[in-house]
Design a protein around this motif. Structure first.
Motif, PDB file in Angstrom:
ATOM      1  N   SER A   1       8.882  -1.680  10.784  1.00  0.00           N
ATOM      2  CA  SER A   1       9.143  -2.222  12.124  1.00  0.00           C
ATOM      3  C   SER A   1       9.961  -1.220  12.932  1.00  0.00           C
ATOM      4  CB  SER A   1       9.908  -3.544  12.046  1.00  0.00           C
ATOM      5  OG  SER A   1       9.103  -4.556  11.541  1.00  0.00           O
ATOM      6  N   ASN A   2      10.953  -0.627  12.280  1.00  0.00           N
ATOM      7  CA  ASN A   2      11.780   0.378  12.956  1.00  0.00           C
ATOM      8  C   ASN A   2      10.985   1.637  13.278  1.00  0.00           C
ATOM      9  OD1 ASN A   2      14.087  -1.222  13.006  1.00  0.00           O
ATOM     10  ND2 ASN A   2      14.757  -0.524  11.012  1.00  0.00           N
ATOM     11  N   LEU A   3      10.115   2.058  12.366  1.00  0.00           N
ATOM     12  CA  LEU A   3       9.276   3.227  12.635  1.00  0.00           C
ATOM     13  C   LEU A   3       8.325   2.957  13.794  1.00  0.00           C
ATOM     14  CD1 LEU A   3       8.420   4.397   9.005  1.00  0.00           C
ATOM     15  CD2 LEU A   3       9.897   5.561  10.658  1.00  0.00           C
ATOM     16  N   ALA A   4       7.713   1.775  13.820  1.00  0.00           N
ATOM     17  CA  ALA A   4       6.802   1.416  14.913  1.00  0.00           C
ATOM     18  C   ALA A   4       7.573   1.341  16.230  1.00  0.00           C
ATOM     19  CB  ALA A   4       6.122   0.080  14.617  1.00  0.00           C
ATOM     20  N   SER A   5       8.751   0.762  16.181  1.00  0.00           N
ATOM     21  CA  SER A   5       9.580   0.647  17.378  1.00  0.00           C
ATOM     22  C   SER A   5       9.930   2.013  17.946  1.00  0.00           C
ATOM     23  CB  SER A   5      10.858  -0.124  17.032  1.00  0.00           C
ATOM     24  OG  SER A   5      11.682  -0.240  18.149  1.00  0.00           O
TER      25      SER A   5
ATOM     26  N   GLY B   1       0.791  -1.226   0.000  1.00  0.00           N
ATOM     27  CA  GLY B   1       0.000   0.000   0.000  1.00  0.00           C
ATOM     28  C   GLY B   1       0.822   1.274   0.000  1.00  0.00           C
ATOM     29  N   LEU B   2       1.951   1.254  -0.684  1.00  0.00           N
ATOM     30  CA  LEU B   2       2.853   2.406  -0.711  1.00  0.00           C
ATOM     31  C   LEU B   2       2.793   3.127  -2.051  1.00  0.00           C
ATOM     32  CD1 LEU B   2       5.853   0.598   0.978  1.00  0.00           C
ATOM     33  CD2 LEU B   2       4.328   2.264   2.034  1.00  0.00           C
ATOM     34  N   GLU B   3       3.446   4.270  -2.111  1.00  0.00           N
ATOM     35  CA  GLU B   3       3.577   5.034  -3.342  1.00  0.00           C
ATOM     36  C   GLU B   3       5.051   5.337  -3.569  1.00  0.00           C
ATOM     37  OE1 GLU B   3       1.078   8.453  -3.729  1.00  0.00           O
ATOM     38  OE2 GLU B   3      -0.560   7.467  -2.660  1.00  0.00           O
ATOM     39  N   ARG B   4       5.470   5.265  -4.824  1.00  0.00           N
ATOM     40  CA  ARG B   4       6.873   5.510  -5.169  1.00  0.00           C
ATOM     41  C   ARG B   4       7.347   6.908  -4.811  1.00  0.00           C
ATOM     42  NH1 ARG B   4      10.641   1.689  -5.649  1.00  0.00           N
ATOM     43  NH2 ARG B   4       9.931   0.081  -7.026  1.00  0.00           N
ATOM     44  N   LYS B   5       6.546   7.905  -5.078  1.00  0.00           N
ATOM     45  CA  LYS B   5       6.979   9.280  -4.826  1.00  0.00           C
ATOM     46  C   LYS B   5       6.623   9.692  -3.405  1.00  0.00           C
ATOM     47  CE  LYS B   5       7.274  11.104  -9.457  1.00  0.00           C
ATOM     48  NZ  LYS B   5       6.788  12.093 -10.397  1.00  0.00           N
ATOM     49  N   THR B   6       7.174   8.962  -2.442  1.00  0.00           N
ATOM     50  CA  THR B   6       6.937   9.243  -1.039  1.00  0.00           C
ATOM     51  C   THR B   6       8.089  10.076  -0.499  1.00  0.00           C
ATOM     52  OG1 THR B   6       5.710   7.187  -0.756  1.00  0.00           O
ATOM     53  CG2 THR B   6       6.587   8.201   1.233  1.00  0.00           C
TER      54      THR B   6
ATOM     55  N   SER C   1       6.008   7.403  10.866  1.00  0.00           N
ATOM     56  CA  SER C   1       5.147   6.416  11.516  1.00  0.00           C
ATOM     57  C   SER C   1       3.681   6.819  11.469  1.00  0.00           C
ATOM     58  CB  SER C   1       5.593   6.211  12.966  1.00  0.00           C
ATOM     59  OG  SER C   1       5.501   7.435  13.672  1.00  0.00           O
ATOM     60  N   ASP C   2       3.368   8.026  11.019  1.00  0.00           N
ATOM     61  CA  ASP C   2       1.973   8.480  10.947  1.00  0.00           C
ATOM     62  C   ASP C   2       1.108   7.529  10.128  1.00  0.00           C
ATOM     63  OD1 ASP C   2       2.774  10.629  12.437  1.00  0.00           O
ATOM     64  OD2 ASP C   2       2.611  12.091  10.804  1.00  0.00           O
ATOM     65  N   SER C   3       1.672   6.954   9.081  1.00  0.00           N
ATOM     66  CA  SER C   3       0.888   6.054   8.228  1.00  0.00           C
ATOM     67  C   SER C   3       0.423   4.812   8.986  1.00  0.00           C
ATOM     68  CB  SER C   3       1.686   5.654   6.997  1.00  0.00           C
ATOM     69  OG  SER C   3       2.922   5.105   7.367  1.00  0.00           O
ATOM     70  N   LEU C   4       1.120   4.457  10.073  1.00  0.00           N
ATOM     71  CA  LEU C   4       0.712   3.300  10.872  1.00  0.00           C
ATOM     72  C   LEU C   4      -0.606   3.532  11.599  1.00  0.00           C
ATOM     73  CD1 LEU C   4       4.201   2.321  12.330  1.00  0.00           C
ATOM     74  CD2 LEU C   4       2.918   1.126  10.538  1.00  0.00           C
ATOM     75  N   MET C   5      -1.036   4.787  11.679  1.00  0.00           N
ATOM     76  CA  MET C   5      -2.304   5.128  12.321  1.00  0.00           C
ATOM     77  C   MET C   5      -3.482   4.939  11.358  1.00  0.00           C
ATOM     78  SD  MET C   5      -1.549   6.112  15.411  1.00  0.00           S
ATOM     79  CE  MET C   5      -2.627   7.336  16.106  1.00  0.00           C
TER      80      MET C   5
END
Length: 180
Positions: free
Chosen positions: A129-133, A90-95, A100-104
């Protein structure tokens, strides 16, 4: 005739080797096209990041450049994420500015935790995983909560304190002073 075919084949190989030096040297973030940058890992195991370039001359279209970040990835190098993983997770190339906001967002977490992403896209799983951590949450716990209560998965984990946040070695425990 056969000799000229050999010369043409040699010329083709030589021109390709000169045209693609970054391919021969491994992934160099600064050499990547902006459509391949986000979620790539360089040959030195550092994440590639897409950054906005300062505008000049009154351009209305955003300009981007691929840069090497300081974030080192363990056990992954020379990796450009596949389109299949980008879609599955569920990602986009031009990110620009991965956080971690997307985890919400329940829809994103659902795709990230899906077997198609979680079992086939280790680079993306490692990143998130690192962002959530960093938020004091384990991605595996978040994915488990996603199955039972997708809308409240991240909020539930953040408020419950199920995963402890990072501990600093500079902080000393303060004991109460003895009373006189």
């Amino acid at each position: 005739m056969a000799f000229s075919n050999q010369i043409m084949a040699l010329a083709l190989v030589l021109s390709l080797s000169l045209a693609l030096p970054s391919t021969l040297a491994g992934v160099v973030c600064e050499d990547l096209h902006i459509n391949r940058c986000a979620f790539a890992v360089s040959s030195t195991s550092k994440r590639c990041v897409l950054e906005s370039m300062p505008q000049s001359g009154g351009k209305l279209v955003p300009a981007y450049q691929c840069k090497t970040s300081d974030v080192v990835v363990e056990n992954i190098s020379d990796h450009i994420e596949t389109e299949a993983c980008i879609r599955a997770c569920g990602l986009e190339r031009k990110t620009v500015g991965i956080s971690s906001d997307s985890l919400m967002e329940p829809r994103f977490t659902q795709k990230l935790c899906s077997p198609l992403c979680s079992k086939n896209c280790p680079n993306i799983v490692d990143l998130y995983s690192n962002l959530a951590s960093g938020e004091g949450v384990f991605l595996s716990d978040l994915c488990e909560k996603q199955l039972t209560n997708p809308r409240r998965a991240m909020i539930s984990l953040l408020s419950s304190g199920e995963a402890a946040g990072p501990v600093s070695s500079d902080v000393e425990a303060v004991a109460p002073s003895p009373s006189p």
